[in-house]
Enzyme design. Sequence first.
Site, short mmCIF file in Angstrom:
data_model
loop_
_atom_site.label_atom_id
_atom_site.label_comp_id
_atom_site.label_asym_id
_atom_site.label_seq_id
_atom_site.Cartn_x
_atom_site.Cartn_y
_atom_site.Cartn_z
N HIS A 1 -2.09 7.79 6.89
CA HIS A 1 -1.17 8.70 6.19
C HIS A 1 -1.91 9.93 5.67
O HIS A 1 -1.38 11.05 5.73
CB HIS A 1 -0.49 8.01 5.01
CG HIS A 1 0.72 7.23 5.36
ND1 HIS A 1 1.84 7.81 5.92
CD2 HIS A 1 1.02 5.91 5.22
CE1 HIS A 1 2.77 6.89 6.11
NE2 HIS A 1 2.29 5.72 5.70
N CYS B 1 6.58 0.28 6.79
CA CYS B 1 6.12 1.45 6.03
C CYS B 1 7.23 1.87 5.07
O CYS B 1 8.40 1.94 5.47
CB CYS B 1 5.79 2.60 6.98
SG CYS B 1 5.21 4.08 6.16
N LEU B 2 6.85 2.15 3.83
CA LEU B 2 7.84 2.59 2.85
C LEU B 2 8.54 3.88 3.28
O LEU B 2 9.69 4.11 2.92
CB LEU B 2 7.18 2.79 1.49
CG LEU B 2 6.59 1.53 0.85
CD1 LEU B 2 5.85 1.89 -0.44
CD2 LEU B 2 7.66 0.49 0.59
N HIS C 1 -3.89 1.74 7.74
CA HIS C 1 -2.55 2.33 7.73
C HIS C 1 -2.45 3.45 6.70
O HIS C 1 -1.96 4.55 7.00
CB HIS C 1 -1.52 1.22 7.43
CG HIS C 1 -0.12 1.68 7.28
ND1 HIS C 1 0.85 1.40 8.22
CD2 HIS C 1 0.52 2.39 6.30
CE1 HIS C 1 2.01 1.92 7.83
NE2 HIS C 1 1.82 2.52 6.67
N GLU C 2 -2.91 3.19 5.48
CA GLU C 2 -2.79 4.19 4.42
C GLU C 2 -3.71 5.39 4.67
O GLU C 2 -3.32 6.53 4.40
CB GLU C 2 -3.06 3.57 3.05
CG GLU C 2 -2.12 2.44 2.67
CD GLU C 2 -0.64 2.74 2.80
OE1 GLU C 2 -0.25 3.93 2.71
OE2 GLU C 2 0.15 1.80 3.00
N GLY D 1 0.83 -1.19 0.00
CA GLY D 1 0.00 0.00 0.00
C GLY D 1 0.87 1.24 0.00
O GLY D 1 2.03 1.20 0.43
N GLN E 1 3.23 9.95 0.60
CA GLN E 1 4.48 9.19 0.59
C GLN E 1 5.30 9.44 -0.67
O GLN E 1 6.47 9.05 -0.73
CB GLN E 1 4.20 7.70 0.76
CG GLN E 1 3.68 7.39 2.15
CD GLN E 1 3.47 5.91 2.33
OE1 GLN E 1 2.41 5.39 1.99
NE2 GLN E 1 4.49 5.24 2.83
#
Length: 179
Positions: free
Chosen positions: A141, A95-96, A137-138, A44, A49
């Site tokens: 963000h 997480c990226l 999670h996304e 995701g 991001q």
Amino acid sequence: MAEIVLYPDKRLLTVCKECEVGDRSLVRLSKEMAIQMYDNYGVGIAAPQIGDDRRIIVVDCDYDPEDKSTRDPLVLVNPEILETKGEPVEGGEGCLSCPGIQVPISRPPWVKVRFYDLEGAQWEIEADELLGRCLQHEIDHLNGKTLFESCSGTNRLIALADYEAAKAAGAKPGDTSIN
């Protein structure tokens, strides 16, 4: 091509603005997001991001990194959580934008999300397990929350120290461990 924004960049801590439903520029943005997600072995990604402040996420929890034909990204424009159910379950999340670590986060095991697709049609999705966790999670963000704002106080101190060590060891987006 956009690159992954890394914590503590302030763009990750900003509440994103609503997208204009049907905006054709979201097609290109979602493709850039998907490329970054797949290139960095994520499941995701949210627009902040890659440095964009619009409310759009891309998820694909079923793809096989070894088989590109399994890629089937789901693009959610202006997603909002309508409902969650169940006692929160703690699970490790990577997480990226915070490479090299996994952080224990407690989340409800089930979620219902309303969103628009790229054509402007409204949808609802119900999800549990990895997809349910990924959606939460996304969407965090989009609301200016990273792993560090989503975990408990003690876990936050540990995670921040682990993240500093991971950065010093050269962790890159997609790394979930520095070992």
